[in-house]
Motif scaffolding. Structure first.
Motif, PDB file in Angstrom:
ATOM      1  N   ALA A 196       0.850  -1.198   0.000  1.00 11.74           N
ATOM      2  CA  ALA A 196       0.000   0.000   0.000  1.00 11.74           C
ATOM      3  C   ALA A 196       0.883   1.245   0.000  1.00 11.74           C
ATOM      4  O   ALA A 196       2.076   1.195   0.300  1.00 11.74           O
ATOM      5  CB  ALA A 196      -0.929   0.034   1.207  1.00 11.74           C
ATOM      6  N   ALA A 217      -4.593   5.666   5.399  1.00 12.69           N
ATOM      7  CA  ALA A 217      -5.736   6.559   5.197  1.00 12.69           C
ATOM      8  C   ALA A 217      -6.041   7.254   6.514  1.00 12.69           C
ATOM      9  O   ALA A 217      -5.611   6.804   7.582  1.00 12.69           O
ATOM     10  CB  ALA A 217      -6.964   5.787   4.720  1.00 12.69           C
ATOM     11  N   ASP A 230     -11.294   7.195   5.991  1.00  9.22           N
ATOM     12  CA  ASP A 230     -10.888   6.476   4.781  1.00  9.22           C
ATOM     13  C   ASP A 230     -10.397   7.376   3.647  1.00  9.22           C
ATOM     14  O   ASP A 230     -10.025   6.882   2.588  1.00  9.22           O
ATOM     15  CB  ASP A 230     -11.995   5.551   4.242  1.00  9.22           C
ATOM     16  N   THR A 240      -5.837  -9.840  -6.529  1.00  7.41           N
ATOM     17  CA  THR A 240      -5.811  -8.925  -5.395  1.00  7.41           C
ATOM     18  C   THR A 240      -6.805  -9.425  -4.344  1.00  7.41           C
ATOM     19  O   THR A 240      -7.886  -9.908  -4.686  1.00  7.41           O
ATOM     20  CB  THR A 240      -6.172  -7.499  -5.829  1.00  7.41           C
ATOM     21  N   ILE A 245      -8.921  -8.190  -0.978  1.00  6.91           N
ATOM     22  CA  ILE A 245      -9.369  -7.020  -0.219  1.00  6.91           C
ATOM     23  C   ILE A 245     -10.413  -7.454   0.805  1.00  6.91           C
ATOM     24  O   ILE A 245     -10.935  -8.561   0.743  1.00  6.91           O
ATOM     25  CB  ILE A 245      -9.952  -5.913  -1.131  1.00  6.91           C
ATOM     26  N   HIS A 268     -14.914  -3.966   3.654  1.00  3.08           N
ATOM     27  CA  HIS A 268     -14.964  -2.514   3.841  1.00  3.08           C
ATOM     28  C   HIS A 268     -14.415  -1.787   2.614  1.00  3.08           C
ATOM     29  O   HIS A 268     -15.036  -0.841   2.125  1.00  3.08           O
ATOM     30  CB  HIS A 268     -14.187  -2.122   5.106  1.00  3.08           C
ATOM     31  N   LEU A 269     -13.274  -2.229   2.095  1.00  2.00           N
ATOM     32  CA  LEU A 269     -12.711  -1.592   0.902  1.00  2.00           C
ATOM     33  C   LEU A 269     -13.609  -1.825  -0.305  1.00  2.00           C
ATOM     34  O   LEU A 269     -13.801  -0.930  -1.133  1.00  2.00           O
ATOM     35  CB  LEU A 269     -11.297  -2.105   0.629  1.00  2.00           C
ATOM     36  N   THR A 284     -16.403   0.666   0.113  1.00  2.87           N
ATOM     37  CA  THR A 284     -15.918   2.039  -0.043  1.00  2.87           C
ATOM     38  C   THR A 284     -15.695   2.404  -1.506  1.00  2.87           C
ATOM     39  O   THR A 284     -15.954   3.536  -1.922  1.00  2.87           O
ATOM     40  CB  THR A 284     -14.605   2.225   0.748  1.00  2.87           C
ATOM     41  N   THR A 285     -15.229   1.446  -2.303  1.00  2.00           N
ATOM     42  CA  THR A 285     -14.897   1.713  -3.714  1.00  2.00           C
ATOM     43  C   THR A 285     -15.975   1.235  -4.684  1.00  2.00           C
ATOM     44  O   THR A 285     -15.791   1.325  -5.897  1.00  2.00           O
ATOM     45  CB  THR A 285     -13.585   1.010  -4.098  1.00  2.00           C
ATOM     46  N   TRP A 340     -14.837  -1.177  -7.314  1.00  2.00           N
ATOM     47  CA  TRP A 340     -14.172  -0.612  -8.504  1.00  2.00           C
ATOM     48  C   TRP A 340     -14.973  -0.915  -9.774  1.00  2.00           C
ATOM     49  O   TRP A 340     -14.412  -1.187 -10.837  1.00  2.00           O
ATOM     50  CB  TRP A 340     -12.731  -1.098  -8.627  1.00  2.00           C
ATOM     51  N   THR A 344      -4.228  -6.225   0.213  1.00  2.00           N
ATOM     52  CA  THR A 344      -4.174  -4.821   0.591  1.00  2.00           C
ATOM     53  C   THR A 344      -3.807  -4.688   2.060  1.00  2.00           C
ATOM     54  O   THR A 344      -4.221  -5.494   2.896  1.00  2.00           O
ATOM     55  CB  THR A 344      -5.525  -4.129   0.328  1.00  2.00           C
ATOM     56  N   GLY A 364      -3.744  -2.811   5.806  1.00  2.00           N
ATOM     57  CA  GLY A 364      -4.872  -2.463   6.659  1.00  2.00           C
ATOM     58  C   GLY A 364      -5.336  -3.685   7.421  1.00  2.00           C
ATOM     59  O   GLY A 364      -4.547  -4.581   7.739  1.00  2.00           O
TER      60      GLY A 364
END
Length: 198
Positions: free
Chosen positions: A8, A17, A21, A66, A68, A71-72, A75-76, A79, A135, A137
């Motif tokens: 990261a 972050a 976040d 990847t 993750i 939460h990520l 949040t995204t 993607w 990731t 965190g």
């Protein structure tokens, strides 16, 4: 066999972050150069320094999967169904992904797993001989604590955030890393790579 790297962008005091976040100045180096850095799966491009591009592009190209946390993902918005790095993505979650998200992204190469151990095992299977990027965190910290991380990559930005989301999550205890085998000075970022000592 796949290798697992925890990676990261991080502040000098170890945060990826702020508590809300947001990343503040951590990502400024993604936009301060004249050389294109391309995330193949997502198609995102970033104008970084030539030095950063020469370091980061081969890393991004080597990532196959990847990992993750939920939460990520939330949040995204996942993607929009395109992994930020790699060909596939594993989400560690105890809840199914939202039906509306799945309907909007039926071809997304996303998988779910109920634990970090299960998620890393699935990611390694999917990656073959490639690289698994977990990731930093909370999820990365859990994988690190469980001894599932082979390498640590840090893009250290010269800023002190003072509080926020810790790079190693809730990990406590001493783990020795080998000396850094890559130390690359970019523009407003220092790229570091370590192997976890076994």
């Amino acid at each position: 066999m796949a290798r697992v790297i925890m990676q990261a962008v991080v502040s000098v005091d170890g945060f990826i972050a702020y508590p809300d976040d947001s990343v503040g100045p951590l990502f400024d180096w993604y936009f301060n150069g004249d050389t294109e850095l391309r995330a193949t799966a997502s198609g995102w491009t970033f104008p970084v320094s030539q030095t950063s591009a020469a370091y980061v592009q081969p890393f991004w190209d080597a990532v196959k999967v990847t990992v993750i946390g939920r939460h990520l993902f939330d949040t995204t918005n996942g993607w929009d169904g395109k992994p930020a790095a790699g060909d596939e993505l594993v989400v560690i979650t105890h809840r199914p992904l939202p039906d509306e998200w799945l309907a909007a992204h039926p071809d997304a190469p996303f998988h779910t797993a109920g634990s970090v151990e299960e998620g890393i095992a699935l990611a390694k299977e999917l990656a073959g001989d490639g690289l698994v990027d977990v990731t930093a965190g909370d999820i990365g910290g859990q994988a690190f604590s469980a001894g599932l991380v082979d390498e640590v990559g840090m893009d250290v930005v010269p800023v002190v955030l003072g509080e926020g989301v810790r790079f190693f999550g809730s990990h406590t205890g001493t783990v020795l890393l080998d000396d850094p085998d890559q130390v690359v000075q970019g523009d407003r970022v220092l790229h570091l790579h370590f192997t976890v000592r076994r």
